[in-house]
Design a protein around this motif. Structure first.
Motif, short mmCIF file in Angstrom:
data_model
loop_
_atom_site.label_atom_id
_atom_site.label_comp_id
_atom_site.label_asym_id
_atom_site.label_seq_id
_atom_site.Cartn_x
_atom_site.Cartn_y
_atom_site.Cartn_z
N ILE A 103 38.75 25.23 22.52
CA ILE A 103 38.79 26.44 21.72
C ILE A 103 39.27 26.08 20.32
O ILE A 103 40.34 25.49 20.15
CB ILE A 103 39.73 27.49 22.35
N VAL A 150 34.30 26.62 21.66
CA VAL A 150 34.21 28.02 21.27
C VAL A 150 34.98 28.17 19.97
O VAL A 150 36.16 27.80 19.91
CB VAL A 150 34.79 28.96 22.34
N LEU A 195 36.54 30.67 17.39
CA LEU A 195 36.97 32.06 17.23
C LEU A 195 37.15 32.34 15.75
O LEU A 195 38.05 31.82 15.11
CB LEU A 195 38.28 32.30 18.00
N SER A 198 36.89 37.81 15.91
CA SER A 198 37.82 37.49 17.01
C SER A 198 39.19 37.15 16.45
O SER A 198 39.40 36.05 15.93
CB SER A 198 37.29 36.31 17.84
N THR A 242 39.28 40.24 24.77
CA THR A 242 38.61 39.16 25.50
C THR A 242 39.57 38.01 25.73
O THR A 242 40.31 37.61 24.83
CB THR A 242 37.39 38.64 24.72
N TRP A 265 39.71 34.01 26.57
CA TRP A 265 38.90 32.79 26.49
C TRP A 265 39.66 31.67 27.18
O TRP A 265 40.85 31.48 26.93
CB TRP A 265 38.62 32.41 25.05
#
Length: 543
Positions: A5, A28, A30, A135, A157, A159
């Motif tokens: 992340i 990912v 953000l 995000s 959300t 993650w």
């Protein structure tokens, strides 16, 4: 395994995700913003040769389209030229095996929004990267198996990731959630900035003018070219906090152009602003599975130092280590080395700037009037802007925990252990030719044999002759993935020297010939020692 992340979609976060993807690791990203960044021509960045090459290697096409290499560097004091240095736009490229001596490598000057746009375009083409806009992170949790990050939104959300890297800027939420202190100095320097289109007397050259002889010039002006006769001008402001109004900034522009051109030429003012430099260094850059990079970990920028430049080096350093762990299993020594190497390097850079500031910014009048003081100051500032010396040179990880102990089989070459390697031309295993720097960032060690004369021999002959079969066998037995390369020559290296290079381009060791056991030991040290997973347990690369 869960993706990495990355919090923050500025240049550092995007570069980190791209570097991970090139090494088969999903991520990912953000992004707190919506991804629609307004162009700000006055907000530009200067990339050193190594970081510019990294951005290009990651697929950032705007490096070539929107960036400008300087043809030269000119220093002036009052009404006189102090020095002029020619620069070359292809840094450290060695086409014939020996570095060019006639000109220093040029930095690359590019608008930050153009760099970000190019990196975003490259991210969009990568299926291993998920970019989540809008995000905003508000919770970060860690456990033995990974991390969990919660983002605010209409639904909220969670993650899940293997690791998390805070690349979310000076006000980093990740750093605050980790409760890491960020001490340092506020408002070390202030600059008035203007980007304009005009014809100046030095097309393509960057100019540092100290103590210009007109009233509004101040102590220092820098002019750095961009494409299409566009320039960014910076005026060093006094530390008293002088108010810069639009009228006073336009007056500075007109006075400066008249001082350089004899009269104010036609110009098109594109953007203006005030830039404040802070110096800060996070106490820790790693807490378990969480890391900091870029402005979240450090702030610098006085005397020509470049914060984004260092942020990209953070990404380059961390990416291959996370990739190795992601594919091979945990290695605490390897992950710890990120903080050890990068934080130590930034601390040295900040220390050098703090030591130079008093004399360069008028702290001791008597010392400033000593013979040679002006030229010494000019040399120090020039080094900072051009990426040399204590203020600008690429980091050297001499005392890294990934540096193997000296062995009698090792030899000296023109690159110090821990320093970035020179960019020589090499022959790949398939017989094609490339520059060494183009083989970096792919998550594998590089083993390079210096073999004069191979360029005129058919590859079928020299691949099976001399030391090559023994070296190829040694490389295939290494405890980490490695690529075997051959170079006609390398600066300062004797014939048949073998260089071991990290995935981020820093020299691990150089050997006088083929020494399989010593090469294995050096490679094992460079990967942080034996991982929990053996080579046969490695996760297959994700294509």
């Amino acid at each position: 395994m869960d993706p990495v992340i990355v919090v923050g979609a500025g240049p550092v976060g995007l570069a980190l995700s791209l570097s991970l993807a090139q090494q088969g690791v999903p991520s990912v990203v953000l992004d707190e913003s919506t991804g629609d960044e307004d162009p700000r021509p006055a907000r530009t960045v200067v990339l050193r040769p190594d970081t510019a090459a990294m951005a290009e290697r990651l697929g950032c096409a705007t490096i070539r389209d929107d960036g400008a290499h300087w043809s030269g560097w000119r220093s002036m004091r009052r009404k006189q030229d102090v020095r002029r240095l020619p620069l070359r736009d292809r840094p450290e490229s060695v086409m014939d095996g020996s570095p060019a001596e006639d000109a220093a490598p040029s930095p690359l000057h590019i608008p930050q929004h153009a760099l970000t746009r190019g990196l975003r375009t490259a991210v969009a083409a990568q299926r291993l990267i998920t970019l989540a806009a809008g995000s905003h992170v508000d919770t970060l949790e860690q456990d033995a198996d990974g991390v969990a990050v919660h983002t605010r939104g209409p639904e909220g959300t969670w993650w899940r990731g293997s690791h998390v890297v805070g690349c979310d800027g000076a006000r980093s939420t990740v750093r605050k959630l980790l409760d890491i202190r960020f001490p340092g100095r506020t408002a070390v320097e202030r600059h008035a900035v203007a980007t304009l289109r005009a014809e100046l007397p030095w097309p393509g050259e960057a100019v540092l003018h100290r103590q210009p002889p007109w009233r509004s010039g101040g102590a220092e002006i820098t002019a750095r070219p961009l494409p299409d006769e566009t320039w960014r001008l910076d005026w060093l402001l006094p530390p008293s906090g002088e108010l810069v109004t639009p009228d006073t900034l336009v007056a500075r522009v007109r006075d400066t152009l008249a001082g350089w051109c004899g009269e104010t030429p036609p110009y098109d003012l594109l953007d203006t602003g005030v830039y404040t430099v802070h110096h800060r260094l996070a106490r820790r850059w790693r807490m378990d599975r969480a890391f900091l990079a870029g402005d979240a970990a450090h702030l610098l920028g006085a005397l020509g130092t470049q914060g984004l430049d260092e942020g990209l080096r953070d990404a380059d350093n961390l990416a291959w280590k996370l990739a190795h762990v992601w594919h091979n299993g945990p290695s605490e020594a390897l992950l710890d080395s990120y903080q050890s190497e990068r934080r130590t390097s930034i601390a040295a850079r900040l220390r050098a700037a703090d030591q130079a500031l008093p004399s360069l910014r008028g702290g001791n009048i008597l010392r400033n009037r000593l013979p040679g003081a002006a030229r010494g100051h000019d040399a120090l500032l020039t080094d900072g802007h051009l990426g040399k010396g204590p203020l600008g040179a690429p980091p050297v990880y001499t005392h890294s925990p990934l540096t193997p102990e000296y062995a009698t089989a090792q030899t000296l070459v023109g690159t110090a252990v821990g320093a970035p390697v020179a960019d020589v031309r090499v022959t790949l295993p398939d017989g094609t030719s490339a520059l060494l720097r183009d083989r970096l960032g792919q998550g594998r060690l590089l083993v390079m044999l210096v073999a004069p004369g191979t360029g005129v021999w058919d590859r079928r002959h020299w691949q099976s002759a001399g030391v090559m079969p023994r070296l190829a066998a040694a490389v295939s037995a290494l405890p980490a993935r490695a690529e075997l390369l051959v170079a006609e020559a390398y600066p300062g290296a004797p014939a048949h020297a073998v260089l071991l290079v990290r995935p981020d381009g820093h020299l691990v060791a150089a050997f006088a010939g083929v020494w399989p056991a010593e090469l294995y030991e050096a490679a094992d040290t460079a990967r942080g020692g034996t991982s929990a997973a053996t080579p046969s347990d490695r996760t297959a690369d994700v294509n």
